[in-house]
Design a protein around this motif. Structure first.
Motif, PDB file in Angstrom:
ATOM      1  N   ARG A  85       1.157  -1.635  -0.244  1.00 25.08           N
ATOM      2  CA  ARG A  85       0.020  -0.147   0.233  1.00 25.08           C
ATOM      3  C   ARG A  85       1.085   1.509  -0.201  1.00 25.08           C
ATOM      4  NH1 ARG A  85      -3.766  -3.724   2.669  1.00 25.08           N
ATOM      5  NH2 ARG A  85      -2.689  -2.661   4.702  1.00 25.08           N
ATOM      6  N   GLN A  89       0.144   4.133  -3.217  1.00 21.46           N
ATOM      7  CA  GLN A  89       0.834   6.001  -2.445  1.00 21.46           C
ATOM      8  C   GLN A  89       2.587   6.340  -3.178  1.00 21.46           C
ATOM      9  OE1 GLN A  89       0.172   5.254   1.098  1.00 21.46           O
ATOM     10  NE2 GLN A  89      -1.494   4.777   1.603  1.00 21.46           N
ATOM     11  N   ARG A  92       1.257   6.573  -7.550  1.00 17.31           N
ATOM     12  CA  ARG A  92       0.791   7.535  -7.266  1.00 17.31           C
ATOM     13  C   ARG A  92       1.095   8.930  -7.228  1.00 17.31           C
ATOM     14  NH1 ARG A  92      -4.836   5.952  -7.794  1.00 17.31           N
ATOM     15  NH2 ARG A  92      -5.313   3.497  -8.078  1.00 17.31           N
ATOM     16  N   ASP A  97      -1.163   9.987 -10.472  1.00 16.48           N
ATOM     17  CA  ASP A  97      -2.168   8.994 -10.270  1.00 16.48           C
ATOM     18  C   ASP A  97      -2.145   7.686 -11.989  1.00 16.48           C
ATOM     19  OD1 ASP A  97      -2.922   8.567  -7.422  1.00 16.48           O
ATOM     20  OD2 ASP A  97      -5.070   9.930  -8.314  1.00 16.48           O
ATOM     21  N   ARG A 100       0.070   2.380 -11.007  1.00 14.12           N
ATOM     22  CA  ARG A 100      -0.640   1.817  -9.971  1.00 14.12           C
ATOM     23  C   ARG A 100      -0.423   1.001 -10.030  1.00 14.12           C
ATOM     24  NH1 ARG A 100      -2.971   3.668 -13.928  1.00 14.12           N
ATOM     25  NH2 ARG A 100      -4.483   1.618 -14.559  1.00 14.12           N
TER      26      ARG A 100
END
Length: 282
Positions: A85, A89, A92, A97, A100
């Protein structure tokens, strides 16, 4: 997995640490660098041991990010859910973004990959997971288990069961052999009962023959069980099996057996027992 995806889709671009002549002969295109690879695809499947190996390919003039447009990276490694995770982040933020992640660890081993029977554990946004599931469909059964990181949680649970099972199978094999039983006949019988499992089916011949030539190397269990510890801590779970399994696989690796197949648990138990006998005699 690459062979099955290529056969199903008719096209595939690959980059690897070693040459892949069979894939090229089958029609895959070769990318010389991660940058070239990212510039030619919009979905990238990474099958590496852990996130550090993936991160080493991301940056620099020839890195994935230098060539990436809109890129969905499917992370097939067994890794830490929080670290997956966190990497998502960071990517992105760096790319607005455009880049991903979906996590997609697999279970089923080399034989499952060859037969297209892998269990594929998906975590991520609905739209991205739908794309990932379509790409990975030729490789096995892909199931969306939740948000990003959910696949890694499921894989940690899987590895907890696998490590316990292969350690029990190795120990049981030593007990039976030293009691004079025919190992092939015993495991053939027990595989039809509650002791039966896909792991026993896939490792039965190795356990009987004492063959631990590498396929799924044992040392990876150490990191996998570490990730299970992270999940236990984050969920307030006082684990019973995991600490004992981690200690056993730490000891197995320390004994120089970590690069052998997980069926090396038979040899590990046998040699451990012999060392104990020698200690008692001295």
């Amino acid at each position: 997995m690459a062979q099955r995806i290529l056969a199903a889709r008719g096209e595939l671009t690959v980059h690897a640490r070693r040459p892949q002549p069979e894939l090229i002969e089958a029609g895959a295109a070769w990318a010389q660098t991660p940058r070239e690879l990212a510039g030619r695809v919009d979905v990238l499947l990474s099958m590496l041991p852990d996130l550090p190996q993936l991160e080493s390919l991301l940056h620099g003039d020839d890195g994935l990010l230098a060539g990436a447009g809109d890129l969905l990276i499917l992370v097939g490694s067994t890794s830490s859910a929080p670290e997956v995770r966190a990497l998502d982040q960071r990517l992105r933020a760096l790319t607005d973004d455009r880049v991903r992640l979906v996590d997609c660890p697999v279970s089923g081993g080399e034989d499952g990959a060859e037969s297209g029977a892998l269990s594929i554990m998906l975590g991520g946004d609905d739209e991205d997971v739908a794309v990932a599931a379509g790409v990975l469909a030729p490789c096995g059964t892909a199931v969306h288990l939740g948000p990003l990181g959910a696949g890694e949680v499921a894989k940690a649970c899987n590895q907890l069961v696998v490590s316990a099972t292969i350690l029990a199978l190795g120990e049981a094999t030593v007990l039976a052999e030293r009691s004079g039983l025919d190992l092939d006949r015993m495991w053939g019988l027990l595989s039809g009962g509650y002791a039966g499992s896909r792991l026993l089916d896939s490792r039965r011949e190795k356990l009987v023959a004492g063959d631990d030539s590498p396929s799924g190397v044992a040392r990876y269990m150490v990191k996998d069980l570490r990730f299970a510890a992270d999940i236990a801590a984050s969920t307030g779970t006082s684990a019973v099996m995991r600490p004992a399994l981690r200690a056993a696989f730490d000891d197995l690796v320390a004994a120089g057996l970590g690069d052998r197949d997980i069926a090396v648990t038979r040899r590990y138990v046998a040699e451990r027992s012999q060392a104990g006998d020698d200690t008692e005699r001295s």
